[in-house]
Enzyme design. Structure first.
Site: not given
Length: 448
Positions: A129, A169
């Site tokens: 991430k 995201d």
């Protein structure tokens, strides 16, 4: 949530000590370790061979500065992050988040969750991430382009199609992915599938935009049908109004439900007649307006400042799709009192631990994020496959793959829960099913 195994309890204490002031990361690790006590007791090699200790420590944490210039010529400096958490089953895979709340703990929490989510898809992708504390709201396209190019000028050194494949995201949509991919392509002088969520003209996959929201509903539909229930005729409340929320709303409506509420960071709308989704798409995807503008066109609808009140609207199904820890214990109690029979997480960890405990104790069907919102990353992996083949699949083909993946994912989580004496507990089942594939791969490698 308490950890029953003595070793895992000690491991949790070490995680807190070694990662101070990172409550989101602590919360994510605790939730997983709580589920794994019966697994490590049945297979102690996961402890004795160091798998558990390695699992909670990222393989690599990258942190860098991102200088950029605004339209007035002022230089700003943000922080950029990428956690490459676990590559036991494939290259790191996970989104980039641009939001003021981003710091190392948020990135680690998201990366840790991504390990198990990616494993659950059945596809060969590891957990990672990244992101920045940059806020794209209110910035011009030129400013966002400059920021993205500066961000990628550092990040490109650490990623690649067989190493680490970022996606979007919160705060990173098609516009940002385009700027990031263009800079990567310029720096590396190669055209590869190193970023997913790309535009359809340059390697993107059909159905990627819809995938997380659609996948959430496919998973929830499996969960509901197993319990003798369904979307048909149900009233649904959805928080958020980004891609996940919008396409969860679309698919829930296709399944016969009536969605009556959505939100953004400013507040929420309630339309008893059912949300006018084309209008929401126009406001959020085209005009980039606040959701409060909805009532300008539909004066019969209500707009309420602040987000917490959305869970006071009576519904049978709640789909939190905004951000982490948005649905707390009080909200859970309100949902239960109003007759809600299912909650499925579309955002990453949107329910607080005490809210999850209350929902499960009350018999509410509960679908955890690492399983229920895995449709996005699953379709990102399908985009990677198409890029590798230099080929495109139709929307229907991708959607069919997505349905199959989410159905298998539900079944695997449900079966894992039953196997370890926790039938019906999809939180535990998802953690266990995701863990086993990763852990067995780590054992096969020896100490790495």
């Amino acid at each position: 949530m308490s950890i029953q195994n003595e070793y895992l309890n000690g491991l949790m204490e070490r995680v807190v000590q070694r990662n101070p002031a990172e409550p989101e990361f602590h919360q994510a690790v605790r939730e997983v370790l709580t589920s794994l006590s019966p697994v490590v007791e049945a297979q102690p090699a996961y402890i004795t061979e160091g798998v558990m200790d390695c699992l909670v420590e990222p393989e690599r944490m990258i942190k860098f500065r991102v200088p950029w210039e605004d339209e007035q010529g002022k230089v700003h400096v943000n922080r950029g992050f990428r956690v490459q958490f676990n590559s036991a089953i494939g290259p790191y895979k996970g989104g980039l988040r641009f939001h003021p709340s981003v710091y190392e703990g948020i990135i680690k929490f998201l990366g840790f969750e991504q390990i198990f989510k990616n494993s659950l898809t059945g596809l060969p992708i590891g957990g990672g991430k990244g992101g920045s504390d940059f806020d794209p709201k209110g910035r011009s396209d030129l400013e966002i382009m400059r920021f993205c190019q500066s961000f990628m000028t550092e990040l490109f050194k650490y990623i690649g199609p067989d190493t680490d494949v970022p996606a979007g995201d919160i705060g990173v949509g098609g516009r940002e992915i385009g700027y990031l991919f263009g800079q990567y392509k310029r720096l590396r002088n190669e055209f590869t599938g190193v970023l997913t969520g790309k535009g359809l003209t340059y390697g993107g996959s059909l159905a990627r935009t819809e995938a997380t929201g659609y996948g959430l509903c496919y998973f929830t539909d499996n969960m509901l049908r197993d319990a003798g229930k369904g979307f048909e005729g149900a009233t649904v409340v959805i928080s958020g109004s980004g891609n996940v929320a919008i396409y969860a709303c679309e698919k829930a409506a296709q399944f016969g439900a009536k969605v009556v509420a959505m939100s953004d960071s400013g507040g929420y709308i309630y339309d008893k007649n059912g949300i006018d989704l084309p209008l929401v798409k126009q406001l959020k995807e085209v005009e980039r307006k606040r959701i409060s503008s909805y009532v300008d066109t539909h004066p019969q609808a209500e707009y309420h400042p602040g987000c917490a009140g959305i869970w006071s609207i009576p519904c049978q199904i709640a789909l939190p799709c905004a951000t982490q820890n948005e649905l707390n214990l009080d909200a859970a109690k309100t949902l239960i009192a109003n007759g809600c029979f299912a909650v499925a997480e579309g955002a990453n960890m949107p329910c607080t631990p005490d809210a999850v405990d209350a929902l499960q104790a009350a018999g509410v069907l509960f679908a955890p994020a690492k399983a229920a919102n895995a449709g996005g990353v699953a379709t990102s992996a399908l985009e990677m496959s198409q890029n590798s083949m230099r080929f495109y699949w139709s929307f229907e083909e991708v959607d069919e793959h997505l349905k199959s993946i989410m159905s298998d994912l539900y079944r695997n989580a449900s079966n894992a829960a039953a196997q370890y004496g926790m039938a019906g507990d999809l939180v535990a089942g998802a953690n266990i099913a995701g863990f086993l594939k990763v852990a067995d791969s780590m054992l096969a490698y020896g100490v790495v």
